[in-house]
Design a protein around this motif. Structure first.
Motif, PDB file in Angstrom:
ATOM      1  N   PRO A 168       0.806  -1.225   0.000  1.00  0.00           N
ATOM      2  CA  PRO A 168       0.000   0.000   0.000  1.00  0.00           C
ATOM      3  C   PRO A 168       0.838   1.273   0.000  1.00  0.00           C
ATOM      4  CG  PRO A 168      -0.124  -1.073   2.133  1.00  0.00           C
ATOM      5  CD  PRO A 168       0.618  -2.003   1.212  1.00  0.00           C
ATOM      6  N   ARG A 169       2.095   1.179   0.400  1.00  0.00           N
ATOM      7  CA  ARG A 169       2.957   2.365   0.380  1.00  0.00           C
ATOM      8  C   ARG A 169       3.266   2.803  -1.051  1.00  0.00           C
ATOM      9  NH1 ARG A 169       7.539  -0.058   3.984  1.00  0.00           N
ATOM     10  NH2 ARG A 169       6.918  -1.746   2.643  1.00  0.00           N
ATOM     11  N   LYS A 170       3.091   1.918  -2.017  1.00  0.00           N
ATOM     12  CA  LYS A 170       3.344   2.266  -3.412  1.00  0.00           C
ATOM     13  C   LYS A 170       2.152   2.984  -4.030  1.00  0.00           C
ATOM     14  CE  LYS A 170       7.314   0.190  -3.470  1.00  0.00           C
ATOM     15  NZ  LYS A 170       8.514   0.927  -3.334  1.00  0.00           N
ATOM     16  N   ASP A 171       1.018   3.031  -3.322  1.00  0.00           N
ATOM     17  CA  ASP A 171      -0.196   3.671  -3.823  1.00  0.00           C
ATOM     18  C   ASP A 171      -0.232   5.139  -3.402  1.00  0.00           C
ATOM     19  OD1 ASP A 171      -2.645   3.875  -5.086  1.00  0.00           O
ATOM     20  OD2 ASP A 171      -3.764   3.297  -3.291  1.00  0.00           O
ATOM     21  N   THR A 172       0.901   5.816  -3.531  1.00  0.00           N
ATOM     22  CA  THR A 172       1.010   7.207  -3.128  1.00  0.00           C
ATOM     23  C   THR A 172       2.122   7.879  -3.917  1.00  0.00           C
ATOM     24  OG1 THR A 172       1.360   8.693  -1.259  1.00  0.00           O
ATOM     25  CG2 THR A 172       2.570   6.641  -1.219  1.00  0.00           C
ATOM     26  N   LEU A 173       2.048   9.177  -4.008  1.00  0.00           N
ATOM     27  CA  LEU A 173       3.105   9.934  -4.680  1.00  0.00           C
ATOM     28  C   LEU A 173       4.181  10.371  -3.700  1.00  0.00           C
ATOM     29  CD1 LEU A 173       0.892  12.168  -6.992  1.00  0.00           C
ATOM     30  CD2 LEU A 173       2.125  10.078  -7.592  1.00  0.00           C
ATOM     31  N   ILE A 174       3.950  10.142  -2.424  1.00  0.00           N
ATOM     32  CA  ILE A 174       4.896  10.541  -1.380  1.00  0.00           C
ATOM     33  C   ILE A 174       5.860   9.391  -1.131  1.00  0.00           C
ATOM     34  CG2 ILE A 174       5.146  11.276   1.011  1.00  0.00           C
ATOM     35  CD1 ILE A 174       2.226  12.276   0.824  1.00  0.00           C
ATOM     36  N   GLU A 175       7.136   9.722  -1.089  1.00  0.00           N
ATOM     37  CA  GLU A 175       8.136   8.727  -0.758  1.00  0.00           C
ATOM     38  C   GLU A 175       8.443   8.843   0.728  1.00  0.00           C
ATOM     39  OE1 GLU A 175      12.696   7.889  -2.020  1.00  0.00           O
ATOM     40  OE2 GLU A 175      11.304   8.394  -3.619  1.00  0.00           O
ATOM     41  N   TYR A 176       8.313   7.742   1.459  1.00  0.00           N
ATOM     42  CA  TYR A 176       8.518   7.754   2.906  1.00  0.00           C
ATOM     43  C   TYR A 176       9.883   7.204   3.247  1.00  0.00           C
ATOM     44  CZ  TYR A 176       3.488   8.384   2.865  1.00  0.00           C
ATOM     45  OH  TYR A 176       2.225   8.864   2.637  1.00  0.00           O
ATOM     46  N   PRO A 177      10.515   7.698   4.289  1.00  0.00           N
ATOM     47  CA  PRO A 177      10.154   8.895   5.047  1.00  0.00           C
ATOM     48  C   PRO A 177      10.537  10.159   4.273  1.00  0.00           C
ATOM     49  CG  PRO A 177      12.177   7.982   5.935  1.00  0.00           C
ATOM     50  CD  PRO A 177      11.726   7.055   4.824  1.00  0.00           C
ATOM     51  N   SER A 178       9.804  11.230   4.536  1.00  0.00           N
ATOM     52  CA  SER A 178      10.115  12.518   3.919  1.00  0.00           C
ATOM     53  C   SER A 178       9.570  13.647   4.780  1.00  0.00           C
ATOM     54  CB  SER A 178       9.538  12.605   2.509  1.00  0.00           C
ATOM     55  OG  SER A 178       8.139  12.632   2.554  1.00  0.00           O
ATOM     56  N   VAL A 179      10.173  14.816   4.608  1.00  0.00           N
ATOM     57  CA  VAL A 179       9.685  15.999   5.313  1.00  0.00           C
ATOM     58  C   VAL A 179       8.427  16.457   4.594  1.00  0.00           C
ATOM     59  CG1 VAL A 179      10.192  18.369   5.963  1.00  0.00           C
ATOM     60  CG2 VAL A 179      11.985  16.632   6.084  1.00  0.00           C
ATOM     61  N   PHE A 180       7.348  16.647   5.344  1.00  0.00           N
ATOM     62  CA  PHE A 180       6.049  16.951   4.766  1.00  0.00           C
ATOM     63  C   PHE A 180       5.457  18.172   5.462  1.00  0.00           C
ATOM     64  CE2 PHE A 180       1.523  16.412   4.017  1.00  0.00           C
ATOM     65  CZ  PHE A 180       1.499  15.987   2.697  1.00  0.00           C
ATOM     66  N   PRO A 181       5.259  19.270   4.722  1.00  0.00           N
ATOM     67  CA  PRO A 181       4.686  20.463   5.344  1.00  0.00           C
ATOM     68  C   PRO A 181       3.162  20.378   5.436  1.00  0.00           C
ATOM     69  CG  PRO A 181       5.241  20.924   3.075  1.00  0.00           C
ATOM     70  CD  PRO A 181       5.660  19.510   3.340  1.00  0.00           C
ATOM     71  N   ILE A 182       2.632  20.765   6.575  1.00  0.00           N
ATOM     72  CA  ILE A 182       1.186  20.801   6.782  1.00  0.00           C
ATOM     73  C   ILE A 182       0.841  22.214   7.239  1.00  0.00           C
ATOM     74  CG2 ILE A 182      -0.748  19.921   8.138  1.00  0.00           C
ATOM     75  CD1 ILE A 182       0.842  17.308   8.387  1.00  0.00           C
ATOM     76  N   LYS A 183      -0.103  22.834   6.541  1.00  0.00           N
ATOM     77  CA  LYS A 183      -0.509  24.200   6.882  1.00  0.00           C
ATOM     78  C   LYS A 183      -1.809  24.146   7.668  1.00  0.00           C
ATOM     79  CE  LYS A 183       1.828  25.943   2.917  1.00  0.00           C
ATOM     80  NZ  LYS A 183       2.393  27.211   2.639  1.00  0.00           N
ATOM     81  N   VAL A 184      -1.808  24.845   8.796  1.00  0.00           N
ATOM     82  CA  VAL A 184      -2.951  24.870   9.702  1.00  0.00           C
ATOM     83  C   VAL A 184      -3.325  26.324   9.954  1.00  0.00           C
ATOM     84  CG1 VAL A 184      -3.826  24.103  11.942  1.00  0.00           C
ATOM     85  CG2 VAL A 184      -1.996  22.815  10.824  1.00  0.00           C
ATOM     86  N   MET A 185      -4.608  26.636   9.893  1.00  0.00           N
ATOM     87  CA  MET A 185      -5.045  27.996  10.157  1.00  0.00           C
ATOM     88  C   MET A 185      -6.048  28.002  11.298  1.00  0.00           C
ATOM     89  SD  MET A 185      -6.637  30.865   7.599  1.00  0.00           S
ATOM     90  CE  MET A 185      -5.191  30.767   6.569  1.00  0.00           C
ATOM     91  N   GLY A 186      -5.894  29.000  12.163  1.00  0.00           N
ATOM     92  CA  GLY A 186      -6.807  29.163  13.281  1.00  0.00           C
ATOM     93  C   GLY A 186      -6.861  30.621  13.689  1.00  0.00           C
ATOM     94  N   ALA A 187      -7.676  30.913  14.663  1.00  0.00           N
ATOM     95  CA  ALA A 187      -7.806  32.283  15.158  1.00  0.00           C
ATOM     96  C   ALA A 187      -6.487  32.726  15.793  1.00  0.00           C
ATOM     97  CB  ALA A 187      -8.934  32.375  16.184  1.00  0.00           C
ATOM     98  N   MET A 188      -6.215  34.006  15.701  1.00  0.00           N
ATOM     99  CA  MET A 188      -5.010  34.589  16.296  1.00  0.00           C
ATOM    100  C   MET A 188      -5.237  34.696  17.804  1.00  0.00           C
ATOM    101  SD  MET A 188      -1.990  36.024  15.680  1.00  0.00           S
ATOM    102  CE  MET A 188      -1.858  36.821  14.098  1.00  0.00           C
ATOM    103  N   VAL A 189      -4.934  33.621  18.507  1.00  0.00           N
ATOM    104  CA  VAL A 189      -5.090  33.584  19.964  1.00  0.00           C
ATOM    105  C   VAL A 189      -3.813  33.044  20.594  1.00  0.00           C
ATOM    106  CG1 VAL A 189      -7.608  33.298  19.917  1.00  0.00           C
ATOM    107  CG2 VAL A 189      -6.140  31.283  19.918  1.00  0.00           C
ATOM    108  N   ASP A 190      -3.573  33.430  21.833  1.00  0.00           N
ATOM    109  CA  ASP A 190      -2.405  32.922  22.552  1.00  0.00           C
ATOM    110  C   ASP A 190      -2.490  31.404  22.648  1.00  0.00           C
ATOM    111  OD1 ASP A 190      -1.394  35.453  22.975  1.00  0.00           O
ATOM    112  OD2 ASP A 190      -2.229  35.652  24.992  1.00  0.00           O
ATOM    113  N   GLY A 191      -1.374  30.746  22.372  1.00  0.00           N
ATOM    114  CA  GLY A 191      -1.296  29.304  22.531  1.00  0.00           C
ATOM    115  C   GLY A 191      -1.629  28.491  21.296  1.00  0.00           C
ATOM    116  N   PHE A 192      -2.080  29.139  20.216  1.00  0.00           N
ATOM    117  CA  PHE A 192      -2.463  28.372  19.028  1.00  0.00           C
ATOM    118  C   PHE A 192      -1.262  27.626  18.437  1.00  0.00           C
ATOM    119  CE2 PHE A 192      -3.030  28.171  14.335  1.00  0.00           C
ATOM    120  CZ  PHE A 192      -4.010  27.192  14.322  1.00  0.00           C
TER     121      PHE A 192
END
Length: 99
Positions: A13-37
């Motif tokens: 199943p690892r061949k059923d992806t375009l990502i080669e593991y292991p690799s550095v993978f960026p994930i972007k997360v957005m939330g409210a501008m609050v302390d601790g986010f």
């Protein structure tokens, strides 16, 4: 009737992806501008990548200053790890969007 989640013998199943593991993978997360986010997002990342370095996060405030974008660069080791991380982030009460 349920579908089988076990791949047929000889299929990786690892061949059923375009990502080669292991690799550095960026994930972007957005939330409210609050302390601790940003810190909360780092804690979630650490649950799925114990080697995650919180000093590598990138922060980008929105033009209006109401939201904060956080880029987490994790070491992806499997599709399951990424799926579990996305589920954890999208279900977090501070998160608005995950890309």
């Amino acid at each position: 009737m349920s579908a089988s989640i076990t791949p047929p013998a000889g299929i990786d199943p690892r061949k059923d992806t375009l990502i080669e593991y292991p690799s550095v993978f960026p994930i972007k997360v957005m939330g409210a501008m609050v302390d601790g986010f940003a810190e909360a997002m780092c804690q979630v990342a650490l649950q799925f990548d114990p080697g995650f370095d919180p000093t590598t996060i990138e922060l980008r405030p929105s033009k209006g200053g109401n939201y904060l974008g956080v880029t987490l660069s994790i070491t992806a080791t499997s599709r399951e790890q990424l799926d579990d991380l996305y589920r954890a982030l999208t279900s977090h009460p501070m998160v608005k969007i995950v890309l």
